[in-house]
Design a protein around this motif. Sequence first.
Motif, PDB file in Angstrom:
ATOM      1  N   ALA A  34     -15.310  15.722   0.981  1.00 22.26           N
ATOM      2  CA  ALA A  34     -16.130  16.046   2.147  1.00 22.26           C
ATOM      3  C   ALA A  34     -17.298  16.959   1.790  1.00 22.26           C
ATOM      4  CB  ALA A  34     -15.270  16.701   3.226  1.00 22.26           C
ATOM      5  N   LEU A  35     -17.226  17.631   0.639  1.00 20.21           N
ATOM      6  CA  LEU A  35     -18.347  18.458   0.215  1.00 20.21           C
ATOM      7  C   LEU A  35     -19.534  17.558  -0.129  1.00 20.21           C
ATOM      8  CD1 LEU A  35     -16.754  21.128  -2.169  1.00 20.21           C
ATOM      9  CD2 LEU A  35     -17.498  21.439   0.191  1.00 20.21           C
ATOM     10  N   GLU A  36     -20.721  18.061   0.090  1.00 22.31           N
ATOM     11  CA  GLU A  36     -21.899  17.283  -0.237  1.00 22.31           C
ATOM     12  C   GLU A  36     -21.903  16.966  -1.729  1.00 22.31           C
ATOM     13  OE1 GLU A  36     -25.620  18.720   1.176  1.00 22.31           O
ATOM     14  OE2 GLU A  36     -24.754  19.488   3.034  1.00 22.31           O
ATOM     15  N   LEU A  83      -3.162  27.039   0.659  1.00 22.41           N
ATOM     16  CA  LEU A  83      -3.846  27.618   1.811  1.00 22.41           C
ATOM     17  C   LEU A  83      -5.195  28.211   1.407  1.00 22.41           C
ATOM     18  CD1 LEU A  83      -0.799  29.377   3.508  1.00 22.41           C
ATOM     19  CD2 LEU A  83      -2.268  27.698   4.641  1.00 22.41           C
ATOM     20  N   VAL A  84      -5.208  28.897   0.269  1.00 20.56           N
ATOM     21  CA  VAL A  84      -6.437  29.530  -0.213  1.00 20.56           C
ATOM     22  C   VAL A  84      -7.483  28.480  -0.580  1.00 20.56           C
ATOM     23  CG1 VAL A  84      -7.408  30.813  -2.162  1.00 20.56           C
ATOM     24  CG2 VAL A  84      -5.393  31.692  -0.973  1.00 20.56           C
ATOM     25  N   LEU A  85      -7.068  27.433  -1.281  1.00 18.66           N
ATOM     26  CA  LEU A  85      -8.018  26.380  -1.660  1.00 18.66           C
ATOM     27  C   LEU A  85      -8.615  25.701  -0.432  1.00 18.66           C
ATOM     28  CD1 LEU A  85      -6.155  24.798  -4.699  1.00 18.66           C
ATOM     29  CD2 LEU A  85      -8.328  26.017  -4.765  1.00 18.66           C
ATOM     30  N   GLN A  86      -7.776  25.475   0.570  1.00 17.30           N
ATOM     31  CA  GLN A  86      -8.281  24.892   1.806  1.00 17.30           C
ATOM     32  C   GLN A  86      -9.334  25.802   2.436  1.00 17.30           C
ATOM     33  OE1 GLN A  86      -5.827  25.055   5.415  1.00 17.30           O
ATOM     34  NE2 GLN A  86      -6.183  22.874   5.715  1.00 17.30           N
ATOM     35  N   LYS A  87      -9.061  27.091   2.463  1.00 11.37           N
ATOM     36  CA  LYS A  87     -10.012  28.045   3.043  1.00 11.37           C
ATOM     37  C   LYS A  87     -11.298  28.112   2.224  1.00 11.37           C
ATOM     38  CE  LYS A  87      -9.151  30.144   6.104  1.00 11.37           C
ATOM     39  NZ  LYS A  87      -9.390  29.868   7.537  1.00 11.37           N
ATOM     40  N   PHE A  88     -11.181  28.053   0.908  1.00 12.25           N
ATOM     41  CA  PHE A  88     -12.356  28.087   0.030  1.00 12.25           C
ATOM     42  C   PHE A  88     -13.286  26.912   0.332  1.00 12.25           C
ATOM     43  CE2 PHE A  88     -14.302  26.514  -3.955  1.00 12.25           C
ATOM     44  CZ  PHE A  88     -15.136  27.583  -4.234  1.00 12.25           C
ATOM     45  N   VAL A  89     -12.723  25.716   0.465  1.00 13.90           N
ATOM     46  CA  VAL A  89     -13.549  24.542   0.749  1.00 13.90           C
ATOM     47  C   VAL A  89     -14.192  24.658   2.132  1.00 13.90           C
ATOM     48  CG1 VAL A  89     -13.534  22.045   1.086  1.00 13.90           C
ATOM     49  CG2 VAL A  89     -12.224  23.043  -0.777  1.00 13.90           C
ATOM     50  N   GLU A  90     -13.443  25.147   3.101  1.00 17.20           N
ATOM     51  CA  GLU A  90     -13.976  25.312   4.455  1.00 17.20           C
ATOM     52  C   GLU A  90     -15.213  26.214   4.461  1.00 17.20           C
ATOM     53  OE1 GLU A  90     -10.892  26.884   6.879  1.00 17.20           O
ATOM     54  OE2 GLU A  90      -9.775  24.992   7.025  1.00 17.20           O
ATOM     55  N   GLN A  91     -15.196  27.241   3.609  1.00 21.94           N
ATOM     56  CA  GLN A  91     -16.269  28.233   3.622  1.00 21.94           C
ATOM     57  C   GLN A  91     -17.300  28.026   2.517  1.00 21.94           C
ATOM     58  OE1 GLN A  91     -16.500  30.315   6.096  1.00 21.94           O
ATOM     59  NE2 GLN A  91     -14.501  29.794   6.976  1.00 21.94           N
ATOM     60  N   PHE A  92     -17.185  26.930   1.769  1.00 18.48           N
ATOM     61  CA  PHE A  92     -18.025  26.750   0.584  1.00 18.48           C
ATOM     62  C   PHE A  92     -19.514  26.750   0.916  1.00 18.48           C
ATOM     63  CE2 PHE A  92     -20.264  24.206  -2.608  1.00 18.48           C
ATOM     64  CZ  PHE A  92     -19.932  24.913  -3.744  1.00 18.48           C
ATOM     65  N   LEU A 103      -6.240  18.041   0.161  1.00 18.36           N
ATOM     66  CA  LEU A 103      -7.179  18.773  -0.690  1.00 18.36           C
ATOM     67  C   LEU A 103      -8.199  17.840  -1.332  1.00 18.36           C
ATOM     68  CD1 LEU A 103      -4.862  21.420  -2.405  1.00 18.36           C
ATOM     69  CD2 LEU A 103      -6.342  21.692  -0.408  1.00 18.36           C
ATOM     70  N   SER A 104      -7.736  16.673  -1.781  1.00 14.06           N
ATOM     71  CA  SER A 104      -8.656  15.727  -2.406  1.00 14.06           C
ATOM     72  C   SER A 104      -9.706  15.253  -1.406  1.00 14.06           C
ATOM     73  CB  SER A 104      -7.876  14.527  -2.964  1.00 14.06           C
ATOM     74  OG  SER A 104      -8.744  13.612  -3.579  1.00 14.06           O
ATOM     75  N   ARG A 105      -9.286  15.017  -0.178  1.00 17.05           N
ATOM     76  CA  ARG A 105     -10.222  14.594   0.863  1.00 17.05           C
ATOM     77  C   ARG A 105     -11.201  15.721   1.202  1.00 17.05           C
ATOM     78  NH1 ARG A 105      -7.260  12.562   6.028  1.00 17.05           N
ATOM     79  NH2 ARG A 105      -6.188  11.405   4.362  1.00 17.05           N
ATOM     80  N   SER A 106     -10.710  16.962   1.139  1.00 13.08           N
ATOM     81  CA  SER A 106     -11.580  18.112   1.390  1.00 13.08           C
ATOM     82  C   SER A 106     -12.678  18.196   0.353  1.00 13.08           C
ATOM     83  CB  SER A 106     -10.753  19.407   1.377  1.00 13.08           C
ATOM     84  OG  SER A 106      -9.785  19.402   2.394  1.00 13.08           O
ATOM     85  N   LEU A 107     -12.311  17.920  -0.911  1.00  9.68           N
ATOM     86  CA  LEU A 107     -13.307  17.924  -1.980  1.00  9.68           C
ATOM     87  C   LEU A 107     -14.347  16.830  -1.741  1.00  9.68           C
ATOM     88  CD1 LEU A 107     -14.288  19.000  -4.716  1.00  9.68           C
ATOM     89  CD2 LEU A 107     -12.730  17.374  -5.817  1.00  9.68           C
TER      90      LEU A 107
END
Length: 399
Positions: free
Chosen positions: A323-325, A261-270, A317-321
């Motif tokens: 998605a980052l520029e 949950l925390v890692l997901q939130k971290f990526v959302e707010q990166f 999580l991998s897809r979230s990563l």
Amino acid sequence: MKHSWVVIAWISPELEHTLLRSDVCSVDENPGFLKPIGITSERSYRPWVVQPNLEVWQEVCRKINHDTAGRAQGRSSLLTLSNNKTSSRFKYSFTVRFYRPGILCIEVQMFDELGLDPSDFFRNRNLQNHTAASMVVQTLLGILASGQTKNYSIVSSYSARPAMLYAAPTSQAGFDEWKQQNKALLVGLLLNIQHYESSSDEFIKNIFSINKEINVKYAKSALSIVSKQGVLTAYPSEGSDLMHDIKREHARRFRFLEYALVLQKFVEQFQQIRVVDKVKADFLLFLAVPFLRGDANLPRTVTGSNTWKILSDEFSLSRSLSALESVHIEESKAQEKFYTKLDPEVYGSLTYMDEVSSATKPHRNWVLKDLADKKLLGLVVAIVAALLGGLKLVIGSWH
């Protein structure tokens, strides 16, 4: 049924500074947080532990007594909360953790068992239905976010996920049969599907299939299923001699859920984090990347690896990563040679940014020099082009 919840709230990128300078709490390193779930890598996105002071708990109790139809008693993280309307009285603990630079996590544990009927199970799995406990969470978040016990606003924007530990009304000998008869109920409770009787057999089968590998160890004595909606563990109430082990595994899976949950939130707010402090954002991304990749080999236990794989897939999580520029990922990666020269103890220390800023200064100087060189080169090219253009005009005038 015993209940716990993990509450995750994004506050702001400046929260780290607020907490480190706060008069309402103390903040300490927490190097052992990940060890119980088999993660021993020094390169990890570890939380700090936050300990609200006595003044905070007094304000929490005042808030409950003043704003709800209940009463709170206690002078620490262990509180007794009662409801005047129902005459109920339960004990809770509230443990606060902080993930840099702006995520607060509150683990809420209820010590009393609740409900024997399925309708009670569904009502009690939601933290919002525990009015006083929910108000404690909102008040704690508000005080810690503001750094004061007066003139603060409660924080009601957060996500809460349950961990449910159920002593099934059966013996160990009859547990497998009970499990087969109650599969739909268990899946419904995990995913908060109250009309679980309407779920298809294929859907139920798929959930159990996903969780098959994490149940190999205690297959005859317990059942555990996890998803991004929560954790549920059931075990026979009679004749089980593995209670301690089962509860330990349940707690581990709950901790994995918190981390996902925390890692997901971290990526959302990166992006927001990086706007405020690029150096900090790039370093924290360096710590988080191995877990965002969904590397199931990081936890050093088979059960841990399987649990993490389920949650990593559930949270994408991998897809979230991905998605980052890419420029942000490459910028963090380009600094790894500086990060790895740091003493690993720095990674989770309270003063980590002093060391990180110092270690990565050559990279920032190089970037500035590279930009300056490119500007200089551009200027030279422009001057040469201008001279050539002028020369052509002169030559043209001769003709």
